[in-house]
Design an enzyme around this catalytic site. Sequence first.
Site: not given
Length: 263
Positions: A85, A160, A228
Amino acid sequence: MGAPMAQHLLDAGRTVNVFARKRQNAEEFVRSGALWFDSVAHLARNSDKIITIVGTPEDVEEIYLGPRGLIENARPDTFLIDMTTSSPEVARQIFQEAMNRGVHALDAPVTGGVGGARNAELAIMVGGTKSALEAVREELALLGNQIFWMGPAGSGQITKICNQLGVAGIMLGMAEAIHFAQNSGVSPDRIFEVLKSGTAYSTLLERVGPKMMEGDEEAGFYLSHFIKDLEIATQTGSAKGLEFPAAMLCQQLYQTIVRNGGD
């Protein structure tokens, strides 16, 4: 995530080359027949299809770009598939640099968690050319049961981001609902049964709700990784003049947990 994914490829009889920054993380695959390479560059020069899944966009840049990276050392017509990701901007940069060297790059982040990786039931969202996806579809099908081509480079990472924005809000709502149920005077189990039967239902409620109810603190995904992911989402949105207040609130709450010793 990468460990069970590599094992699926080995179990399917594929020749698997491996590199990890800490060799001990790859030892079980070497014992199972994988071939160890001592650097990213060495692996790139000896592989036709390369799958990466690391921690942060900075890790991705380090592995892919520069004189010792995958792109510089990959043979022409190699396929590079990043399942981290990461950010759409990094994915687009990698795609362009790869194309300049006659190499194919896909951004292909996943959702489904460690359980999905173990059971080869990941959903894989892919950005890049459709022809490159078709060339590696057989390998990706060993890792996930849903593969979506989302569009040009960066589209997988954008998808995502949308997934993580949705997850953040759902997780926050679930936590508050279950916390209230446990302090309401009504049977929390009965309330949970109702939540599963109505409009509050979600896959996350089904999968994570029982752990919340039982106070099971075993980690399925590191908070630092989700923080994150939300940072990528808010930064990408900010560049487009968009604000995500729910995601920012979740990010702040998760950061508080980490500061208090959670992981």
